[in-house]
Design an enzyme around this catalytic site. Structure first.
Site, PDB file in Angstrom:
ATOM      1  N   HIS A  94       0.803  -1.222   0.000  1.00 47.82           N
ATOM      2  CA  HIS A  94       0.000   0.000   0.000  1.00 47.82           C
ATOM      3  C   HIS A  94       0.834   1.270   0.000  1.00 47.82           C
ATOM      4  O   HIS A  94       0.331   2.359   0.294  1.00 47.82           O
ATOM      5  CB  HIS A  94      -0.946   0.004   1.210  1.00 47.82           C
ATOM      6  CG  HIS A  94      -2.312   0.512   0.905  1.00 47.82           C
ATOM      7  ND1 HIS A  94      -2.714   1.789   1.205  1.00 47.82           N
ATOM      8  CD2 HIS A  94      -3.368  -0.074   0.305  1.00 47.82           C
ATOM      9  CE1 HIS A  94      -3.964   1.964   0.825  1.00 47.82           C
ATOM     10  NE2 HIS A  94      -4.381   0.855   0.281  1.00 47.82           N
ATOM     11  N   ASP A 157      -7.750   4.199   8.816  1.00 40.69           N
ATOM     12  CA  ASP A 157      -9.089   4.137   8.228  1.00 40.69           C
ATOM     13  C   ASP A 157      -9.308   2.849   7.438  1.00 40.69           C
ATOM     14  O   ASP A 157     -10.443   2.423   7.245  1.00 40.69           O
ATOM     15  CB  ASP A 157      -9.312   5.331   7.293  1.00 40.69           C
ATOM     16  CG  ASP A 157      -9.485   6.633   8.064  1.00 40.69           C
ATOM     17  OD1 ASP A 157      -9.755   6.577   9.272  1.00 40.69           O
ATOM     18  OD2 ASP A 157      -9.347   7.705   7.450  1.00 40.69           O
ATOM     19  N   GLU A 270     -12.699  13.202  13.230  1.00 38.20           N
ATOM     20  CA  GLU A 270     -12.034  13.364  11.943  1.00 38.20           C
ATOM     21  C   GLU A 270     -12.825  14.399  11.163  1.00 38.20           C
ATOM     22  O   GLU A 270     -13.714  15.062  11.685  1.00 38.20           O
ATOM     23  CB  GLU A 270     -11.970  12.013  11.205  1.00 38.20           C
ATOM     24  CG  GLU A 270     -10.934  11.960  10.092  1.00 38.20           C
ATOM     25  CD  GLU A 270     -10.835  10.557   9.480  1.00 38.20           C
ATOM     26  OE1 GLU A 270     -11.048  10.455   8.253  1.00 38.20           O
ATOM     27  OE2 GLU A 270     -10.566   9.605  10.207  1.00 38.20           O
TER      28      GLU A 270
END
Length: 413
Positions: A94, A157, A270
């Protein structure tokens, strides 16, 4: 006021140790419990990453380790070689700009390969921690700890990332204001250093290595085991979104929320910037039903930019009769647009895994394997207003359709 700053995220680990035929033979001859592969399909699978911003470069070989000693043997070979070759650890791939690749003459250590037996997560309920392999995905850590009614305190997340990968960066999400990033919730590490030594480190043992590796971008070693602090896991989440037309008011409310002390506070804070109405129904979220997306065109924004605050309250089903009242009290001092309150309720696991569900939808439409430019910035409180004027309302305008996330953080975490 609490000392704080914002992490702004835009959607826009190599240990350096020219390789000849003799080195290729030497690599293949390393005695490991896992295995090396030189198959073109395996080399191709580790030559790109989530960012897809660099042209793929296949490595010389891939190691699928089954232990820390496998990784150490490879590093010792590289370190002792007359002609050095790069070694890089790869988790779920990632990274954004080829950080987990080695180029054509290196060896990639595939830490998260599903077909190799690696140590299972070991949960110690009484001690409130879990020991996990560096290549373990956070979603699997969650599944294992939930068997004991426990969960890690701080998340990202997206859960389909490796433990070693996020700990080599920071691991930030909406819980970071309270618990700190993931690197603040690590009790102990096993690390393979650039010389091929397997070293245990913590706040009490090999402290400099411990703090160098955590957030060290893979430059000080490869994490093969992490001991993660746990807490009792909630069962459900009340998830709330509210809108703001003023950036100043939005950030004041974020700072107020992360400055609260005691038991009664939100568990996740957030936010994101809306430069296009479609972003409130963006790919990151399963908040709104696709059949009934929220419409914000009726909200006055004094311009083209709106700001969305995301907050959650965790609770147990036994507390379902009181959660509404608690949320109402917590929201009383917030100054959002009164008509812009959107609420949903879901299981804790479903909230944590919300981005993966959106990923599956995009994969079904062949919209996931595309370039993902992404930029993370820490912006101090003193400059965030200038950042809003110059970037959100200036450079960007309405020229982006990707998420622009804003995480409020306390510097002491």
């Amino acid at each position: 006021m609490t000392s704080s700053f914002l992490l702004v995220t835009f959607a826009i680990c190599t240990l350096i140790i020219a390789v000849g035929p003799s080195e290729l033979l030497r690599i293949g001859a390393i005695d490991v419990d896992g295995h090396f592969t030189f198959k073109p399909s395996d080399l191709a699978s580790v030559s790109s990453d989530f960012g897809m911003l660099k042209s793929p470069e296949e490595p010389l070989a891939v190691l699928h380790p089954s232990s820390a000693e496998d990784v150490a043997r490879l590093i010792r070979t590289a370190y002792g070689s007359a002609t050095a070759f790069p070694v890089s650890a790869r988790g779920h791939g990632h990274s954004i700009n080829g950080q987990a690749s080695t180029g054509r003459n290196g060896v990639v250590v595939e830490m998260s390969h599903r077909n190799i037996r690696t140590p299972e997560p070991l949960v110690e309920p009484e001690e409130m921690y879990v020991d996990v392999w560096g290549g373990e995905l956070w979603v699997d850590v969650l599944k294992k700890t939930l068997e004991h009614g426990l969960a890690p305190k701080s998340w990202t997340d997206y859960l389909y990332l490796s433990v070693g990968g996020t700990l080599s960066n920071a691991g930030i999400s909406g819980q970071a204001f309270h618990h700190g990033p993931q690197i603040s919730n690590v009790l102990e590490l096993d690390v393979v250093t650039g010389r091929g030594e397997v070293m245990r480190c913590s706040e009490e043992e090999n402290t400099r290595l411990f703090h160098g590796v955590l957030g060290g971008l893979g430059q000080f070693g490869i994490i093969t085991r992490a001991r993660i602090s746990l807490e009792p896991a909630p069962q459900r989440v009340r998830w709330i979104r509210v809108l703001y037309s003023s950036f100043e008011v939005f950030t004041e409310d974020q700072e107020y929320l992360i400055s609260m002390h005691g038991q009664s506070k939100f568990d996740y804070v957030e936010g994101f910037v809306i430069v296009d109405e479609g972003l409130v129904n963006n790919w990151r979220s399963s908040f709104f039903s696709p059949r009934n997306p929220v419409k914000i065109s009726s909200v006055s924004s004094n311009g083209s930019v709106l700001y969305c605050l995301e907050i959650t309250k965790n609770y147990h089903e036994s507390e379902s009769d009181t959660v509404d009242q608690e949320v109402e009290i917590l929201m009383k001092k917030l100054n959002f647009i009164p008509t812009s309150v959107f609420t949903t309720d879901l299981q804790y696991v479903d909230f944590l895994d919300r981005v993966h569900k959106a990923e599956l939808k995009l994969r079904s439409k062949n919209l996931w394997e595309v370039p993902h430019p992404w930029l993370n910035l820490f912006v101090p409180k003193s400059r965030i207003s200038d950042f809003d004027k110059g970037v959100f309302k200036g450079i960007l305008g309405n020229k982006t359709s990707g998420p622009i996330l804003i995480y409020p953080m306390n510097k002491d975490k």
